[in-house]
Design a protein around this motif. Structure first.
Motif, short mmCIF file in Angstrom:
data_model
loop_
_atom_site.label_atom_id
_atom_site.label_comp_id
_atom_site.label_asym_id
_atom_site.label_seq_id
_atom_site.Cartn_x
_atom_site.Cartn_y
_atom_site.Cartn_z
N GLU A 71 0.82 -1.20 0.00
CA GLU A 71 0.00 0.00 0.00
C GLU A 71 0.86 1.26 0.00
OE1 GLU A 71 -3.31 -0.08 2.80
OE2 GLU A 71 -2.95 2.02 3.21
N ASP A 83 0.06 -5.17 3.16
CA ASP A 83 -0.27 -3.88 3.74
C ASP A 83 0.44 -3.87 5.10
OD1 ASP A 83 -1.27 -1.57 4.75
OD2 ASP A 83 -3.38 -2.10 4.55
N GLY A 96 -5.14 0.10 9.03
CA GLY A 96 -5.90 0.75 10.11
C GLY A 96 -5.00 1.68 10.90
N ASN A 142 -18.87 1.17 8.48
CA ASN A 142 -18.86 2.58 8.88
C ASN A 142 -20.18 3.21 8.49
OD1 ASN A 142 -18.46 5.27 9.29
ND2 ASN A 142 -16.41 5.32 8.39
N TYR A 164 -17.30 -1.94 15.05
CA TYR A 164 -16.44 -1.39 13.99
C TYR A 164 -15.29 -0.64 14.64
CZ TYR A 164 -15.22 0.84 9.54
OH TYR A 164 -14.58 1.25 8.39
N GLY A 169 -12.44 0.53 12.84
CA GLY A 169 -11.66 1.37 11.94
C GLY A 169 -10.37 0.70 11.49
N ALA A 170 -10.19 -0.56 11.90
CA ALA A 170 -9.02 -1.34 11.47
C ALA A 170 -9.53 -2.72 11.05
CB ALA A 170 -8.00 -1.46 12.59
N LEU A 171 -9.39 -2.94 9.76
CA LEU A 171 -9.97 -4.11 9.11
C LEU A 171 -9.57 -5.44 9.74
CD1 LEU A 171 -11.45 -5.01 6.47
CD2 LEU A 171 -9.29 -4.69 5.29
N GLU A 212 -5.25 -6.22 0.38
CA GLU A 212 -6.24 -6.10 1.46
C GLU A 212 -7.39 -7.09 1.25
OE1 GLU A 212 -5.83 -1.60 3.23
OE2 GLU A 212 -6.95 -1.78 1.37
P1 AHM Z 1 -5.51 2.05 5.69
O1 AHM Z 1 -4.91 0.84 5.02
O2 AHM Z 1 -5.06 3.33 5.03
O3 AHM Z 1 -5.32 2.04 7.15
O4 AHM Z 1 -7.07 2.01 5.36
C1 AHM Z 1 -7.80 0.82 5.52
C2 AHM Z 1 -8.67 0.93 6.74
C3 AHM Z 1 -9.28 -0.40 7.16
O5 AHM Z 1 -8.47 -1.02 8.11
C4 AHM Z 1 -10.59 0.01 7.75
O6 AHM Z 1 -11.55 -1.01 7.65
C5 AHM Z 1 -10.97 1.20 6.94
O7 AHM Z 1 -9.77 1.74 6.42
C6 AHM Z 1 -11.64 2.24 7.76
O8 AHM Z 1 -12.01 3.27 6.93
P2 AHM Z 1 -13.06 4.41 7.38
O9 AHM Z 1 -12.34 5.28 8.32
O10 AHM Z 1 -13.44 5.09 6.11
O11 AHM Z 1 -14.22 3.70 8.02
#
Ligand code: AHM
Ligand code: MG
Length: 355
Positions: free
Chosen positions: A107, A129, A133, A225, A253, A255-257, A289
């Motif tokens: 990435e 990656d 997150g 989200n 959720y 914010g980190a996949l 990803e």
């Molecule tokens: P990144 O690789 O730049 O961290 O972005 C990927 C991340 C994922 O881990 C997560 O599911 C998603 O971005 C969260 O995005 P958002 O803030 O739009 O919900």
């Protein structure tokens, strides 16, 4: 004890302590072939990268210049964090002079990265990656690394990685992730089930925790989200309204996949990152990803789709191609797909009645 007596070793507990990642990879092949040795060595280096990153993360708040942004913007147009860069460099450096991996794509890099000294013999490509997150890093929440290994097809003499743009992700030899949470967990598949390992810091080894993980057929979690609700097309809004109106669903959720997917792998449910008005293909990228995670979740008995086709069938148009992602327990993913099918049917009916 006489000479003929064997010491009594509690087999189960010793075995548990001794099944390291590299040994497990060899066991998967049931042979000591060159391929088995190579993949065991590659997984061992990925594990080393994971240990280095985990160590850095655990000390980041105590060290100068480890948190925050570098001030640069990557090829995706996203601000680069110091930890992104560190982790990217770690993955590159653990494969230098390994003779194993000729090319890497991540990435954080615009183009493929070649390690020329490995290329005459290293027939594998690592897609990764380094820190997914990474917005979570500065606030000490979970993050992950995602990886996939592919065999290089052809000699790539033009150095463009054309083979990666001509094949789909069913060509992955191995895929997985490392989750940096309260403990560091590595989960991987080589197309023979999904297996998890915990990092034992006292040994510095990833030790087998669970073999042949099966994702529950159905689960209560939906992970998305919802701030993007009005940016999604109608079927995703219909699905969200459905879970709001029916008992038995709960939202999670982070914010980190990686953490969100790990929860769903273990407990069942569905993760969604659909396209939005601004980003019709969503945010997540295919080759490092969504494709590795799709391979892994399918190996665990789950399902992964864009809503239109299986993630594993997509041939990327460029290195950083994005895809929408609906992934998780089969029944939950099918439920989301049923809302998409309804919308498509309605659109066809409307088009038919206007013709
Ligand atoms: P990144 O690789 O730049 O961290 O972005 C990927 C991340 C994922 O881990 C997560 O599911 C998603 O971005 C969260 O995005 P958002 O803030 O739009 O919900
Ligand atoms: Mg990412």
């Amino acid at each position: 004890m006489t000479n003929t007596q064997q010491p009594v070793i509690p087999e189960m507990s010793l075995d548990r302590d001794c099944t390291t990642l590299s040994r497990h990879v060899l066991q998967q092949f049931e042979s000591f072939s060159t391929e088995a040795q190579d993949l065991s060595a590659i997984m061992n280096r990925i594990a080393l990268a994971g240990k280095l990153i985990a160590r850095r993360l655990s000390r980041a708040g105590l060290m100068a210049n480890t948190l925050g942004f570098t001030g640069d913007v990557n090829v995706q147009g996203e601000s680069v964090k110091r930890m992104d860069l560190y982790a990217n460099d770690v993955f590159i450096s653990v494969f230098k002079q390994s003779g194993l991996v000729c090319r890497l794509a991540s990435e954080e890099m615009d183009n493929l990265y070649y390690i020329p000294e490995n290329c005459p013999i290293g027939r594998y490509t690592l897609l990764f990656d380094p820190i997914d997150g990474s917005s979570n890093v500065d606030i000490n929440l979970n993050v992950g690394s995602i990886f996939a290994i592919r065999q290089q097809v052809g000699n790539d003499s033009e150095g463009e990685g054309r083979d990666l743009l001509e094949t789909n992700a069913r060509e992955q030899v191995a895929a997985g992730y490392i989750l940096y949470g309260p403990a560091t967990v590595l989960v991987y598949t080589m197309g023979k089930g999904v297996h998890s390992f915990f990092l034992d810091p006292s040994l510095g080894e990833f030790i087998l925790a669970e073999e042949n993980i099966q994702i529950p057929e159905k689960g209560s979690i939906y992970s998305t989200n919802e701030g993007n609700f009005w940016q999604w097309e109608e079927s995703y809004r219909d699905f969200t309204r459905y879970v709001h109106r029916h008992e038995g669903y709960t939202a999670r959720y982070s914010g980190a996949l990686v953490g969100d997917i790990h929860r769903i792998l273990m407990q069942g449910g569905v993760f969604l990152y659909p396209g939005t008005v601004k980003k019709p293909q969503g945010k997540l990228r295919l080759i490092y990803e969504t494709a590795p995670l799709a391979f892994l979740v399918e190996q665990a008995g789950g399902r992964a789709t864009t809503g239109e086709e299986p993630i594993l069938d997509i041939i990327p148009s460029e290195l950083h191609t994005r895809t929408p992602l609906i992934i998780g327990s089969t029944e939950n993913v099918k439920l989301v797909e049923s809302f998409i099918e309804d919308r498509v049917r309605r659109e066809k009916e409307t088009a038919g009645s206007q013709a």
